[in-house]
Each structure stands twice: as C-alpha cells, then as structure tokens.
Design a protein around this motif. Structure first.
Motif: not given
Length: 416
Positions: A42-56, A358-362, A407-416
């Motif tokens: 699978v491909v992973v990305a790190e959760v980041i924290q920063k100041t960003v502008p919010l667009y309308s 990375a976000v899934q909706e159920t 990437d590869g969310v379909q191949k991964a399962r919780p606990g695997s």
C-alpha cells in the motif's frame, strides 16, 4: 478355502488403508512446507498539521470589459470587408467600406452653397444703397434750407407788399415740399439700413447653414469608412459585401469585444460577504488574488482581482454582485463562459490535514485506515472539516505524524 478368502480380503483392506494414510501424510507435509502469503503493498501518506487558507467558491460568468456594435450609420452599399472574422483587431483598424460617391457629391454641393452664401454676405455688407440714400437725404436737406431761407426773406416783403403775394405763396409751397422730401429721404435711409441689416443676417445664416451642410456631408463621407473604435475580438460578419445597409436604421454589421483583460461576474451571499469583509478587516484574509476554475475543472493560469462591488444587495436573492478582472493575454477566455471564482476568505491555523484519497465513506460516516508503527492497519472514524485543495481538514480521529493509506485501500483490512 473360506479362511483363505477371508485372509485375502483382509490383506486388500489393509493395503487400501495404508495407501490412504500415506496420501494424507504427503498432503500434510505439502501444507506444512507451503510459505505464508506476503502482506499487501500500500501507499501511505503522513498526517500533517499546518496553517492553510480556506477558500470560498462562487458561480461566475465571463464578460467583456467593452463590447461595441459595429453599425452602418448611413444608407449605402457595402463595398468591402477588410478583416478576418474571429480574430483580434486593433483600435482604428479598417473594418468595412461603403459606397461614398453620393455623399461626396453632397459635400461638393454644400461647398458650392457656402461660396454663394459668402458672396451674398459680401454684397449685403456693401454700403452703396445706404450711402445713396444718405446722399439723397443731404440733397433734400439742402433744398429744405434754401426753401426756408426764401420763405424767411419773402415774408416781411410780402407783408409790406414789396413783392407779389404769389411769390411768397410759392416760397411757402416750396418749403412744405422740401420738408416732405426730407422726411421721405430719411425714411429711405432707414429702410436702406434695415434692409442692409436684414440682408447681412440672412446672408450670415445662409453661410452658417452651408457650413453645417458641409460638416454633415463630411460626416456622411467619413461614415462610409468604418473602423474599430477599440482593440478586441471581432465576431462573424452579419452582412456580406454588395448588400444595401443603413436604410431606415443603422444596420448591425459585426461586434467587437475587448478580452484582455476580461471581466468575470460573480454573486456572493450576504453572509459570505460579511465574513469576507470581517476577515479582511481583521487582516486574516481577503487580500489574496482570485482564482478562476474553468468548466473542465482546470484552473486559469492568471490571477484576478475585484474591481467593482455592486451598490446594494439584491433583496430578492440576498446576494451581492462582484466584478473581477483577469489578465487574458492568450485569449483563452471568451465572453459568456461559465466557471467558479475561488477566493481565500479566511485562514485556518494549525489544522490537521489528510489526503482526500485516504478518506472512505460508509453509511454517512467517514474513516481512514491508519498504519501503526508495527505496520498493522487500524480503522479510524474521523470528523471531517472543509476541503483545502486535495487535502481534507480533520477535526478529530487522527494525529499529526500518523500514516494513512492513500492507495491500496481495497487490499488492506483492519488488523492485517
């Protein structure tokens, strides 16, 4: 014989059981020897924290800063077209020519009328008639003087009867005639002066009228040469050469629209306007350049700025109209295109961000798969916020530095 048969049957059964047991042993050995499947990639990305502008974002439509209709202002035949349709024309570039022979003839006629009017004015200003009337008046005054002298001389003589009464009566008659002649000549002088003044006024009016006719004729001649009043994109011609145009009304020939810069009109809600102005006043946003998202989802490469905000909020829709200008040197934008204007309305400080992939909706809940330090997958439910480009603000559920699967969310399962 019976014992021999029994012994033979037992031997056959024992042989069959031995072979079955042997096969089962071999299968068990094969199972023990088979390697375990590898963990999924699978491909992973790190959760980041920063100041960003919010667009309308607001629905917008492009419009030309200037749009000019090219019309034939005089009645004439369209002779020629001097531009390529659908191209950019320069200011004062020749676009159409009309048959101007009729208006050139009218110009010559107006110039002739001006010459005649100027000659009449010169004649009207001549003082010959007035001078002649004045001369006649002077002659009449001289006669009056002689008549008065004769009457004064003969009156005392007539009273003493030194001269015939007839001579005195003739002197009186001559005096009355001289006085009448003087009065007539004065009237003639006044009439001559009035006629001269009136003639001068009429001649001056004729000169002014002739000059106005020349100006109008020159305008009509100039209208036969049609040039572009602005620089911009010209559309498809509406009338072909050879047709009569301008008969009764100004015929529309083509339209020119300026496209660099091009204007974009958008509507913003009253609440968004108040929030935008509040952030701008606080110095936390509102000064950033505008972005234009086109109909295909691409972002227009040039930034824009607000140039006009409408005077009042529309009471029916509760929205305020804004006009922005975008540089358009390549001519990609044309009037009438739809898109979305994006503006930085405020700034979100030190927020947690994860990639939207990375976000899934159920069942209405959003979650991410987190890979721990031991490379074991954990399912986390998150509280999502606003989108920031391809990232999503997360209010709760993950921490900075954690890894989420993109990437590869379909191949991964919780606990695997």
């Amino acid at each position: 014989r019976s014992q021999a048969k029994v012994v033979t049957m037992l031997a056959v059964v024992w042989l069959a059981v031995s072979l079955t047991a042997c096969d089962r042993g071999k299968e068990a050995e094969k199972k023990q020897a088979a390697p375990a499947p590898p963990p999924p990639d699978v491909v992973v990305a790190e959760v980041i924290q920063k100041t960003v502008p919010l667009y309308s974002e607001f629905v917008a439509q492009t419009d030309a800063k200037e749009t000019v209709e090219i019309r034939a202002r005089v009645s004439a035949f369209l002779e020629a077209q001097h531009f390529a349709e659908g191209t950019v024309v320069k200011k004062d570039q020749l676009l159409f020519t009309l048959d101007k022979r009729e208006y050139e003839a009218q110009l010559l006629q107006a110039k002739a009328q001006l010459a005649k009017a100027q000659a009449d004015l010169a004649f009207a200003k001549d003082n010959a008639l007035v001078e002649s009337a004045n001369s006649n008046l002077e002659v009449a005054l001289a006669r009056l003087g002689k008549a008065e002298t004769d009457e004064r001389r003969l009156k005392p003589l007539a009273e003493r009867r030194a001269v015939p009464q007839q001579d005195y009566d003739d002197a009186v008659a001559n005096l009355d005639a001289a006085r009448a002649e003087v009065s007539s000549k004065k009237s003639s002088v006044n009439t001559a002066q009035v006629n001269q003044t009136s003639g001068i006024a009429q001649a001056e009016a004729a000169v002014a009228s002739a000059k106005a006719a020349i100006v109008q004729a020159e305008l009509n001649v100039s209208y036969c040469t049609i040039r572009s009043p602005i620089e911009g994109l010209i559309g498809k011609r509406l009338v072909s050469p050879g047709n009569l145009v301008g008969k009764g009304e100004a015929t529309l020939l083509d339209t020119v629209s300026s496209i660099d810069p091009i204007r974009v009109q958008a509507t913003i809600s009253e609440a968004e306007y108040l929030r935008f102005m509040g952030q701008r006043k606080a110095g936390k946003g509102g000064n950033a350049a505008l972005e234009l998202i086109l109909a295909d989802g691409s972002v227009f490469p040039h930034k824009g700025r607000v140039v006009i905000a409408d005077r009042a909020v529309d009471v029916k829709t509760g929205t305020l109209s804004l006009l922005a200008e975008f540089s358009n040197p390549e001519g990609l934008l044309r009037p009438g295109q739809f898109g979305r204007v994006r503006a930085a309305a405020e700034v979100a400080e030190n927020v947690i961000l994860v990639p939207q992939r990375a976000v899934q909706e159920t069942q209405g809940n959003k979650s991410v798969l987190v890979v721990g330090a031991d490379n074991v997958v954990t399912l986390r439910t998150i509280s999502p916020g606003q989108n920031v480009g391809d990232l999503l603000i997360v209010r709760d559920g993950v921490k900075p530095g954690e890894r989420v699967i993109v990437d590869g969310v379909q191949k991964a399962r919780p606990g695997s």
